[in-house]
Design an enzyme around this catalytic site. Structure first.
Site, PDB file in Angstrom:
ATOM      1  CD  GLU A   1      86.329 -15.773  33.213  1.00 32.15           C
ATOM      2  OE1 GLU A   1      85.351 -16.038  33.763  1.00 32.15           O
ATOM      3  OE2 GLU A   1      87.436 -15.886  33.266  1.00 32.15           O
TER       4      GLU A   1
ATOM      5  CG  HIS B   1      55.522 -17.865  33.702  1.00 27.93           C
ATOM      6  ND1 HIS B   1      55.737 -17.842  32.303  1.00 27.93           N
ATOM      7  CD2 HIS B   1      56.456 -18.933  34.108  1.00 27.93           C
ATOM      8  CE1 HIS B   1      56.709 -18.694  31.761  1.00 27.93           C
ATOM      9  NE2 HIS B   1      56.796 -19.374  33.038  1.00 27.93           N
TER      10      HIS B   1
ATOM     11  CG  HIS C   1      56.537 -21.048  38.005  1.00 28.57           C
ATOM     12  ND1 HIS C   1      57.593 -19.990  38.314  1.00 28.57           N
ATOM     13  CD2 HIS C   1      57.046 -21.576  36.765  1.00 28.57           C
ATOM     14  CE1 HIS C   1      58.429 -19.956  37.199  1.00 28.57           C
ATOM     15  NE2 HIS C   1      58.043 -20.796  36.249  1.00 28.57           N
TER      16      HIS C   1
ATOM     17  CG  HIS D   1      94.305 -22.105  28.523  1.00 25.61           C
ATOM     18  ND1 HIS D   1      93.988 -23.047  29.562  1.00 25.61           N
ATOM     19  CD2 HIS D   1      94.408 -20.800  29.324  1.00 25.61           C
ATOM     20  CE1 HIS D   1      93.755 -22.255  30.672  1.00 25.61           C
ATOM     21  NE2 HIS D   1      94.212 -21.076  30.749  1.00 25.61           N
TER      22      HIS D   1
HETATM   23  C1  LIG Z   1      68.828 -19.596  33.205  1.00 20.42           C
HETATM   24  C2  LIG Z   1      67.380 -20.168  33.095  1.00 20.42           C
HETATM   25  N1  LIG Z   1      67.402 -21.353  33.622  1.00 20.42           N
HETATM   26  C3  LIG Z   1      65.955 -22.009  33.742  1.00 20.42           C
HETATM   27  C4  LIG Z   1      64.991 -21.176  33.389  1.00 20.42           C
HETATM   28  C5  LIG Z   1      63.664 -21.657  33.620  1.00 20.42           C
HETATM   29  N2  LIG Z   1      62.913 -21.200  34.308  1.00 20.42           N
HETATM   30  C6  LIG Z   1      61.972 -20.038  34.311  1.00 20.42           C
HETATM   31  S1  LIG Z   1      61.259 -19.505  35.817  1.00 20.42           S
HETATM   32  C7  LIG Z   1      62.287 -20.700  36.636  1.00 20.42           C
HETATM   33  C8  LIG Z   1      62.042 -20.899  38.204  1.00 20.42           C
HETATM   34  C9  LIG Z   1      62.408 -19.755  38.852  1.00 20.42           C
HETATM   35  O1  LIG Z   1      62.127 -19.547  40.125  1.00 20.42           O
HETATM   36  P1  LIG Z   1      61.690 -18.191  40.869  1.00 20.42           P
HETATM   37  O2  LIG Z   1      62.680 -17.368  40.472  1.00 20.42           O
HETATM   38  O3  LIG Z   1      61.688 -18.348  42.273  1.00 20.42           O
HETATM   39  O4  LIG Z   1      60.218 -17.838  40.269  1.00 20.42           O
HETATM   40  P2  LIG Z   1      58.915 -17.858  40.688  1.00 20.42           P
HETATM   41  O5  LIG Z   1      58.412 -19.569  40.455  1.00 20.42           O
HETATM   42  O6  LIG Z   1      58.886 -17.597  42.142  1.00 20.42           O
HETATM   43  O7  LIG Z   1      58.029 -16.898  39.846  1.00 20.42           O
HETATM   44  C10 LIG Z   1      63.074 -21.518  35.763  1.00 20.42           C
HETATM   45  C11 LIG Z   1      63.841 -22.567  36.357  1.00 20.42           C
HETATM   46  C12 LIG Z   1      65.294 -19.932  33.011  1.00 20.42           C
HETATM   47  N3  LIG Z   1      64.307 -19.026  32.733  1.00 20.42           N
HETATM   48  N4  LIG Z   1      66.380 -19.432  32.863  1.00 20.42           N
END
Ligand SMILES: Cc1ncc(C[n+]2csc(CCOP(=O)(O)OP(=O)(O)O)c2C)c(N)n1
Ligand SMILES: [Mg+2]
Length: 662
Positions: A402, A27, A258, A464
């Site tokens: 939680e 990334h 990204h 529960h």
């Molecule tokens: C809980 C979770 N859901 C989905 C992902 C997959 N994922 C990684 S980065 C991302 C997008 C995040 O967007 P942002 O925080 O704005 O990062 P940017 O594209 O700006 O680097 C996703 C959906 C993850 N790592 N964790």
């Protein structure tokens, strides 16, 4: 002339692009967008010494946007940590490189927590900030006086756990928590306009945060905003306006940067645009020198801290608290007291009784519950609440959060100096599960006190009553799941959880259980994971394996079988993971490797039978519950599901008969 901040930031950009290109995976966008902000933080504010990544009074830095892992790898390399080396970075995302796809706390000192599952880094940072204030209250500014900085992305702030974590941080007024938000308005699917209209800043302000903004591409402006955050007594959210993939001229500002390599041609364009060295993985000498200087900026502060520690009359106590396993001296006297006064008790109550011995003996425990204090029995008499007015308290009212609680406990445990335990109902381990998984992955010593562990909770009914929870938690690597059968076992399991390096779940009953153990022994029997609580009288034909509340039922069933001349062992199995780790001789002694025709193996657990064939064998008998529960008093629910001594004995007899016919 020293290099500009932008030149230093561009070294991060270059390494991020090159590493992702070499791996053809990763990334680049996030590190390229936040390079200037990170430069301002690391060169002007963050208190650290690259020569001693474990200095206890360092500021904690958490890259909650873990996908941008090359940002932290570049920072650690540039500032002069022993690892990662440039070779480690060249091997980014390759087998064996500590520069793993996402930052892993067990791969590199300097990576405080494992991040990647969005939202959890920030939530763990809340726990770190709690631990810092708590230890500060105990040891003063002399020894504990640091901050927690976070870089978070849009995703971190969208996740549900952010609401829990931010609410808790605002409530506890954790002013030393500072979050830099990479406000690039881009996520994987494209513009944040696709999915977000809320005012993130206003939401945090409403939760008691200080919120300000800066140009995230201008290190001086970031510096200004951090300065304001430092001066404000509330937790801070700094909205850093950035451009994802900044410097890659044809794709910056788009989600194309990204999570994929930019491609050779675009990397060359970026090199030209940013004025970078023509060769990959190259940092100009003057830029490197400036970074190394930043990496040593904290050395004198660390030495001064060390002198204060050496001069402190609490040095031994402080270092023991950070480095040594907690005392186990409380255990024997506690067990002797239990044996002297045997009576039926719910294991949640037995856990409270154990904690009454543990908490005075081990000052590092911090208890809590997600709004079920009276049900989880997690608060002992000597614990005062930990509040914004009294960080010295050792009991946290987490509220109905939680996941936030579990993530905060991970942060506390990884901060060091505290041992967090926290409770909710067993069925809501599902609400904590992503954080429990990170406890296990990170080897964080967190103790989950999960009460109401079966249909035995009764009237609250199927929503529960946990069914699949025990087995699904046992399936998780690196997690020890304990289900004690009485007060003595509960104390032993607590001792094991406290001595463990990783996380534990204690599954505890709401309903009273008769004592199973009556003898004081020097050995912790639960340490073996499973042991015989009753040996067959007549020739052994059956071994009944049971856990927790079902041990009592198994003992009753065994007595009925013996009355008919059928010898039956009963094995209590409080921790399958520990039993699996025993040597072959011990396992053979408890569960001889003979066919079920010779000795029938039976499991009894008030939950999913899925997986019990691991111990009973395919032709053994598994007694449990493979459907959702029922709303009824506990006794009626147990009868309904055939979990009584008579019903278990009948099933065993039936199985023996059928097998003989076959
Ligand atoms: C809980 C979770 N859901 C989905 C992902 C997959 N994922 C990684 S980065 C991302 C997008 C995040 O967007 P942002 O925080 O704005 O990062 P940017 O594209 O700006 O680097 C996703 C959906 C993850 N790592 N964790
Ligand atoms: Mg984004």
């Amino acid at each position: 002339m020293p290099p500009t901040d932008r030149a230093q930031a561009n070294a991060i950009r270059a390494l991020a692009m090159d590493a992702v290109e070499a791996a053809n995976s990763g990334h680049p966008g996030m590190p390229m967008g936040m390079a200037d902000a990170a430069t301002a933080l690391f060169t002007r504010h963050l208190k650290f010494d690259a020569a001693d990544p474990r200095w206890p009074d360092r500021d904690r830095f958490i890259l909650s946007a873990g996908h941008g892992s090359m940002l932290i790898y570049a920072l650690l390399y540039l500032t002069g940590y022993a690892r990662p080396t440039l070779d480690d970075i060249r091997n980014f995302r390759k087998l064996g490189s500590p520069c793993a796809g996402h930052p892993e706390n067990f791969e590199l000192p300097g990576v405080e927590v494992t991040t990647g599952p969005l939202g959890q880094g920030l939530a763990m940072a809340v726990g770190m900030a709690i631990a810092e204030r708590h230890l500060n209250a105990a040891y003063g500014d002399e020894l504990v006086d640091h901050r927690t900085f976070v870089i978070a992305g849009d995703g971190d702030l969208m996740e549900g756990v952010n609401h829990e974590a931010a609410g808790l941080a605002g409530h506890l007024r954790l002013g030393r928590l500072i979050v830099l938000w990479d406000d690039n308005e881009i996520t994987i699917d494209g513009s944040t306009e696709l999915s977000r209209t809320e005012d993130v800043g206003a939401r945090h302000a409403a939760m008691g945060w200080h919120v300000n903004a800066c140009d995230g591409l201008d290190s001086d402006d970031v510096d200004r905003a951090i300065g304001e955050a430092l001066a404000d007594p509330r937790p801070s959210l700094i909205r850093c306006k950035t451009i994802i993939g900044f410097g890659a001229p044809n794709v910056q500002g788009t989600s194309a940067t990204h999570g994929a390599a930019l491609g050779k041609a675009e990397v060359e364009c970026a090199r030209a645009e940013l004025g970078l060295e023509p060769t990959e993985f190259t940092v100009p000498d003057d830029v490197m020198a400036a970074w190394r200087e930043a990496g040593g900026r904290g050395a004198s502060l660390r030495k001064e801290w060390r002198q204060r520690l050496d001069a402190s009359d609490r040095m031994a106590e402080f270092t023991a608290r950070l480095d040594s396993p907690p005392s186990a001296d409380w255990l024997q006297p506690h067990i002797e007291a239990l044996l002297a006064d045997p009576k039926p008790v719910a294991t949640r109550k037995a856990s409270e009784m154990a904690l009454e011995a543990i908490n005075p003996a081990i000052p590092s425990t911090i208890g809590g519950s997600a709004d079920l204090t009276g049900s989880n029995n997690t608060k002992t008499k000597n614990l005062q609440p930990l509040t914004a007015e009294n960080y010295a308290g050792r009991y946290i009212y987490y509220g109905i959060r939680e996941f936030g609680m579990a993530a905060a406990m991970n942060g506390m445990a990884l901060h060091g100096g505290v041992i967090p335990y926290g409770g909710t109902f067993m069925v809501f381990t599902d609400y904590c599960r992503p954080a429990i998984r990170l406890s296990a992955l990170q080897r964080a010593k967190v103790i989950y006190v999960m009460t109401h562990d079966s249909i035995g909770l009764g009237e609250d009914g199927p929503t529960h009553q946990p069914i699949e929870h025990l087995q699904s938690l046992r399936a998780m690597p690196g997690l020890e799941v304990y289900r004690p059968a009485d007060a003595v076992e509960t104390a032993e399991c607590w001792a094991l959880a406290l001595a463990s390096v990783g996380p534990s779940v204690l599954a505890l009953t709401r309903q009273n259980l008769a004592p199973v153990r009556s003898e004081a022994l020097s050995e912790n029997l639960c340490a073996r994971g499973a042991y015989r609580v009753r040996s067959a009288g007549a020739a052994r034909k059956v071994i009944i394996l049971a856990t927790g509340s079902e041990v009592e039922i198994a003992l009753g069933a065994a007595a009925e079988l013996e009355a008919q001349g059928i010898g039956a062992d009963v094995v209590s199995m409080p921790c399958t993971e520990r039993f699996d780790a025993q040597d072959a001789d011990y396992r053979e002694e408890i569960l001889p490797d003979v066919s079920n025709r010779q000795i029938l193996r039976v499991s009894v657990e008030a939950g999913s039978t899925f997986g019990w064939e691991r111990y009973t064998g395919l032709h053994g008998l598994r007694i449990g519950i493979d459907r959702f529960g029922v709303s009824a008093p506990a006794k009626d629910a147990y009868e309904f599901f055939g979990l009584t001594p008579a019903a278990v004995a009948a099933r065993v007899l039936d199985h023996l008969e059928q097998r003989e016919i076959a």
